[in-house]
Scaffold this motif. Structure first.
Motif, PDB file in Angstrom:
ATOM      1  N   LEU A  19     -88.194  77.342 108.895  1.00 26.50           N
ATOM      2  CA  LEU A  19     -87.306  76.661 109.532  1.00 26.50           C
ATOM      3  C   LEU A  19     -86.371  75.847 108.712  1.00 26.50           C
ATOM      4  O   LEU A  19     -86.878  75.221 107.577  1.00 26.50           O
ATOM      5  CB  LEU A  19     -88.075  75.712 110.520  1.00 26.50           C
ATOM      6  N   GLU A  20     -84.998  75.860 108.733  1.00 25.34           N
ATOM      7  CA  GLU A  20     -84.155  75.275 108.018  1.00 25.34           C
ATOM      8  C   GLU A  20     -83.446  74.212 108.488  1.00 25.34           C
ATOM      9  O   GLU A  20     -83.383  74.154 109.773  1.00 25.34           O
ATOM     10  CB  GLU A  20     -82.997  76.072 107.405  1.00 25.34           C
ATOM     11  N   PRO A  21     -83.343  72.884 107.930  1.00 26.28           N
ATOM     12  CA  PRO A  21     -82.606  71.879 108.616  1.00 26.28           C
ATOM     13  C   PRO A  21     -81.339  72.172 108.929  1.00 26.28           C
ATOM     14  O   PRO A  21     -80.674  72.769 108.395  1.00 26.28           O
ATOM     15  CB  PRO A  21     -82.599  70.715 107.584  1.00 26.28           C
ATOM     16  N   ASP A  22     -80.969  71.497 110.047  1.00 25.29           N
ATOM     17  CA  ASP A  22     -79.534  71.637 110.640  1.00 25.29           C
ATOM     18  C   ASP A  22     -78.922  70.233 110.849  1.00 25.29           C
ATOM     19  O   ASP A  22     -79.338  69.338 110.116  1.00 25.29           O
ATOM     20  CB  ASP A  22     -79.229  72.153 111.794  1.00 25.29           C
ATOM     21  N   ALA A  23     -77.882  70.244 111.229  1.00 29.38           N
ATOM     22  CA  ALA A  23     -77.219  68.961 111.066  1.00 29.38           C
ATOM     23  C   ALA A  23     -77.744  67.735 111.815  1.00 29.38           C
ATOM     24  O   ALA A  23     -77.448  66.444 111.648  1.00 29.38           O
ATOM     25  CB  ALA A  23     -75.775  69.038 112.032  1.00 29.38           C
ATOM     26  N   ASN A  24     -78.792  68.102 112.818  1.00 32.26           N
ATOM     27  CA  ASN A  24     -79.563  67.085 113.626  1.00 32.26           C
ATOM     28  C   ASN A  24     -80.974  66.948 113.069  1.00 32.26           C
ATOM     29  O   ASN A  24     -81.671  66.264 113.595  1.00 32.26           O
ATOM     30  CB  ASN A  24     -79.455  67.473 115.142  1.00 32.26           C
ATOM     31  N   ASP A  25     -81.201  67.400 111.720  1.00 34.16           N
ATOM     32  CA  ASP A  25     -82.515  67.612 111.431  1.00 34.16           C
ATOM     33  C   ASP A  25     -82.419  67.189 109.951  1.00 34.16           C
ATOM     34  O   ASP A  25     -82.157  67.731 109.054  1.00 34.16           O
ATOM     35  CB  ASP A  25     -83.120  68.905 111.640  1.00 34.16           C
ATOM     36  N   ARG A  34     -89.403  74.062 106.210  1.00 31.99           N
ATOM     37  CA  ARG A  34     -90.841  74.178 106.300  1.00 31.99           C
ATOM     38  C   ARG A  34     -91.207  75.444 107.003  1.00 31.99           C
ATOM     39  O   ARG A  34     -90.638  76.366 107.826  1.00 31.99           O
ATOM     40  CB  ARG A  34     -91.077  72.959 107.205  1.00 31.99           C
ATOM     41  N   ASN A  35     -92.481  75.818 107.227  1.00 29.24           N
ATOM     42  CA  ASN A  35     -93.038  76.763 107.660  1.00 29.24           C
ATOM     43  C   ASN A  35     -92.732  76.865 109.137  1.00 29.24           C
ATOM     44  O   ASN A  35     -92.889  76.029 109.880  1.00 29.24           O
ATOM     45  CB  ASN A  35     -94.570  77.076 107.548  1.00 29.24           C
ATOM     46  N   ASN A  36     -92.353  78.390 109.721  1.00 23.72           N
ATOM     47  CA  ASN A  36     -91.984  78.008 111.181  1.00 23.72           C
ATOM     48  C   ASN A  36     -93.064  78.589 111.933  1.00 23.72           C
ATOM     49  O   ASN A  36     -92.971  78.690 113.282  1.00 23.72           O
ATOM     50  CB  ASN A  36     -90.764  79.227 111.331  1.00 23.72           C
ATOM     51  N   ASN A  37     -94.259  78.643 111.583  1.00 24.78           N
ATOM     52  CA  ASN A  37     -95.355  78.942 112.214  1.00 24.78           C
ATOM     53  C   ASN A  37     -95.365  80.188 113.008  1.00 24.78           C
ATOM     54  O   ASN A  37     -95.836  80.302 114.260  1.00 24.78           O
ATOM     55  CB  ASN A  37     -95.991  77.949 112.896  1.00 24.78           C
ATOM     56  N   ALA A  38     -94.488  81.001 112.740  1.00 28.08           N
ATOM     57  CA  ALA A  38     -94.088  82.392 113.499  1.00 28.08           C
ATOM     58  C   ALA A  38     -95.295  83.522 113.077  1.00 28.08           C
ATOM     59  O   ALA A  38     -96.061  83.063 112.382  1.00 28.08           O
ATOM     60  CB  ALA A  38     -93.021  83.138 113.246  1.00 28.08           C
ATOM     61  N   ASP A  39     -95.246  84.339 113.373  1.00 26.67           N
ATOM     62  CA  ASP A  39     -96.160  85.542 113.547  1.00 26.67           C
ATOM     63  C   ASP A  39     -96.557  85.899 112.078  1.00 26.67           C
ATOM     64  O   ASP A  39     -96.055  85.844 111.034  1.00 26.67           O
ATOM     65  CB  ASP A  39     -95.759  86.811 114.046  1.00 26.67           C
ATOM     66  N   VAL A  40     -98.055  86.253 112.065  1.00 28.37           N
ATOM     67  CA  VAL A  40     -98.747  86.411 110.666  1.00 28.37           C
ATOM     68  C   VAL A  40     -98.834  87.926 110.646  1.00 28.37           C
ATOM     69  O   VAL A  40     -99.685  88.552 110.927  1.00 28.37           O
ATOM     70  CB  VAL A  40    -100.094  85.830 110.587  1.00 28.37           C
ATOM     71  N   TRP A  41     -97.737  88.537 110.536  1.00 25.07           N
ATOM     72  CA  TRP A  41     -97.691  90.110 110.400  1.00 25.07           C
ATOM     73  C   TRP A  41     -98.384  90.569 109.327  1.00 25.07           C
ATOM     74  O   TRP A  41     -98.383  90.032 107.994  1.00 25.07           O
ATOM     75  CB  TRP A  41     -96.063  90.476 110.459  1.00 25.07           C
ATOM     76  N   THR A  42     -99.051  91.749 109.382  1.00 25.76           N
ATOM     77  CA  THR A  42    -100.044  92.062 108.363  1.00 25.76           C
ATOM     78  C   THR A  42     -99.095  92.688 107.077  1.00 25.76           C
ATOM     79  O   THR A  42     -99.422  92.766 105.976  1.00 25.76           O
ATOM     80  CB  THR A  42    -100.684  93.733 108.792  1.00 25.76           C
ATOM     81  N   TYR A  43     -97.794  93.097 107.523  1.00 25.64           N
ATOM     82  CA  TYR A  43     -97.054  93.346 106.154  1.00 25.64           C
ATOM     83  C   TYR A  43     -96.680  92.342 105.329  1.00 25.64           C
ATOM     84  O   TYR A  43     -96.585  92.522 104.219  1.00 25.64           O
ATOM     85  CB  TYR A  43     -96.053  94.667 106.429  1.00 25.64           C
ATOM     86  N   ASN A  44     -96.509  91.165 105.795  1.00 28.59           N
ATOM     87  CA  ASN A  44     -96.346  90.174 105.225  1.00 28.59           C
ATOM     88  C   ASN A  44     -97.576  89.851 104.240  1.00 28.59           C
ATOM     89  O   ASN A  44     -97.538  89.150 103.190  1.00 28.59           O
ATOM     90  CB  ASN A  44     -95.953  88.897 105.862  1.00 28.59           C
ATOM     91  N   GLN A  45     -98.824  90.168 104.487  1.00 25.09           N
ATOM     92  CA  GLN A  45     -99.973  89.785 103.673  1.00 25.09           C
ATOM     93  C   GLN A  45    -100.039  90.788 102.706  1.00 25.09           C
ATOM     94  O   GLN A  45    -100.564  90.738 101.786  1.00 25.09           O
ATOM     95  CB  GLN A  45    -101.143  89.957 104.663  1.00 25.09           C
ATOM     96  N   GLY A  46     -99.269  92.035 103.053  1.00 28.11           N
ATOM     97  CA  GLY A  46     -99.658  92.989 102.047  1.00 28.11           C
ATOM     98  C   GLY A  46     -98.564  93.061 100.758  1.00 28.11           C
ATOM     99  O   GLY A  46     -98.884  93.165  99.942  1.00 28.11           O
ATOM    100  N   VAL A  47     -97.346  93.200 101.445  1.00 26.99           N
ATOM    101  CA  VAL A  47     -96.145  93.095 100.237  1.00 26.99           C
ATOM    102  C   VAL A  47     -96.439  92.130  99.063  1.00 26.99           C
ATOM    103  O   VAL A  47     -96.216  92.361  97.833  1.00 26.99           O
ATOM    104  CB  VAL A  47     -94.837  93.117 100.616  1.00 26.99           C
ATOM    105  N   VAL A  48     -96.762  90.725  99.471  1.00 25.19           N
ATOM    106  CA  VAL A  48     -96.984  89.823  98.448  1.00 25.19           C
ATOM    107  C   VAL A  48     -98.096  90.343  97.338  1.00 25.19           C
ATOM    108  O   VAL A  48     -97.872  90.038  96.127  1.00 25.19           O
ATOM    109  CB  VAL A  48     -97.239  88.559  99.079  1.00 25.19           C
ATOM    110  N   LEU A  49     -99.120  90.988  97.912  1.00 23.33           N
ATOM    111  CA  LEU A  49    -100.225  91.620  96.998  1.00 23.33           C
ATOM    112  C   LEU A  49     -99.707  92.646  95.946  1.00 23.33           C
ATOM    113  O   LEU A  49     -99.964  92.445  94.746  1.00 23.33           O
ATOM    114  CB  LEU A  49    -101.302  92.201  97.693  1.00 23.33           C
ATOM    115  N   GLY A  50     -98.663  93.528  96.325  1.00 23.42           N
ATOM    116  CA  GLY A  50     -98.067  94.391  95.551  1.00 23.42           C
ATOM    117  C   GLY A  50     -97.145  93.673  94.340  1.00 23.42           C
ATOM    118  O   GLY A  50     -97.236  93.994  93.234  1.00 23.42           O
TER     119      GLY A  50
END
Length: 371
Positions: free
Chosen positions: A217-223, A228-244
């Motif tokens: 999440l990025e700050p905007d004019a009102n923030d 910070r982490n957007n707490n969105a889905d923990v997709w398996t490919y995001n756990q995988g590509v970082v390993l590579g």
């Protein structure tokens, strides 16, 4: 025009105790070839894509899987297809007006999927043209490493310069570190990959469980807050590509800490009751009776591809049993009579699509590499 050349896989009688069984090496090879030839029934020779009706990047990961198979086995069976695909896809992409030829797309992740496939093609053929295109793609992505927000990181969507997400940044890490490892005497890509990892590691996308959420999440004019982490889905490919990416950084530097960090994320997935119920990798969108899109179905194979790389880099090969158990479960439960695989590996075949099949191929190749 469809390329349809199906090989029959070995018919194996498996008990319900699939985790205790091991398909003989020759049978794993037969099953892998059969799954690839089933995958290739989607291939359209006119467009050089696997199912041109779906998103372009799926053909990039399908190409990568077939190249990985040839690297694992020493086969050149699909090399002409790979060359044909690359030759056609190098052309400017009319639906990516901000991009251009040589796989430069309107999104940094789409560009990076293809660039990584080109590096594998370079490894297989020694043709420096493929390396040069991958370098061109890296430079294109690096232009969008923007410190103005979140103190750095690659943006995802180029036309509006928005969203710093996990997948674009992980793919860039893997691409830059891989380039360094293929170019003797390089310092440029090594420095960029280290910069990228230091930013990513401190970005907040890695949560307290060592799992990676979708983005920031990025700050905007009102923030007035920081990114910070957007707490969105923990997709398996995001756990995988970082390993590579971390495996490539370890190869580049010899620093054990990169493997230690990768192992924390891999262990978090393997031990997760949500991502690995009963020890079988499961996408979050596939829980219960829910259904994933073609995107979600493709993610698990990407994770398994990189988990196998990490497993090989670790002296104790800690994930071999996990990979084999997943392959055995998938083969026993989710396969139909034509060597297509469903999306939920611990359940009966639930219909075919490109994402499901690419995931299955990636898992089979990961298992084949253990033999």
């Amino acid at each position: 025009m469809k390329l349809a050349n199906l090989f029959g896989a070995s018919c194996l009688m498996l008990s319900s105790l699939v985790s205790s069984l091991v398909i003989p090496n020759s049978a794993i090879l037969d099953a892998t070839k059969a799954s690839i030839n089933a995958l290739n029934t989607y291939y359209d020779t006119t467009t050089g894509r696997w199912n041109p009706k779906v998103n372009w990047w799926y053909s990039g990961i399908a190409l990568q899987a077939i190249l990985d198979y040839m690297q694992t086995t020493g086969s050149e069976e699909y090399l002409a297809m790979a060359q044909h695909t690359i030759d056609i896809q190098r052309a400017p992409i009319d639906w990516y007006p901000q991009g251009g030829g040589d796989f430069r797309a309107d999104s940094t992740d789409d560009t990076a999927w293809w660039a990584l496939a080109l590096l594998r093609m370079y490894e297989l053929t020694g043709n420096s043209t493929y390396l040069d295109i991958a370098k061109e793609d890296e430079a294109y992505i690096w232009k969008y490493w923007l410190p103005e927000t979140c103190k750095g990181g690659v943006i995802w969507n180029i036309p509006d310069l928005k969203y710093k997400n996990a997948i674009s940044n992980e793919l860039y890490l893997e691409l830059a570190a891989s380039l360094h490892n293929l170019i003797p005497g390089d310092t440029l890509y090594l420095n960029r990959s280290i910069t990228q990892w230091e930013w990513f590691n401190g970005s907040g996308m890695i949560n307290s469980q060592y799992l990676i959420n979708d983005g920031l999440l990025e700050p905007d004019a009102n923030d007035s807050s920081v990114c910070r982490n957007n707490n969105a889905d923990v997709w398996t490919y995001n756990q995988g590509v970082v390993l590579g990416g971390l495996v490539e950084l370890h190869r580049a530097t010899g620093a054990q800490g990169y493997l230690d960090t990768a192992r924390k994320t891999a262990d978090a997935v393997v031990n997760s009751a949500t991502l690995s119920p009963g020890g079988i990798l499961t996408e979050t969108c596939a829980g219960g009776s829910d259904s994933c899109s073609i995107n979600g179905w493709s993610f698990k194979g990407i994770f398994m591809n990189r988990l196998a790389k990490l497993n090989k880099a670790l002296a104790d090969n800690p994930y071999s049993e996990y990979i084999r158990n997943n392959e055995q479960t998938m083969y026993s439960n989710a396969r139909n009579g034509s060597d297509f695989y469903g999306g939920i590996w611990q359940k009966p075949f639930d219909g075919e699509d490109l994402g499901k099949q690419v995931s299955a191929v990636n898992l089979l190749i990961a298992t084949l590499g253990l033999s």
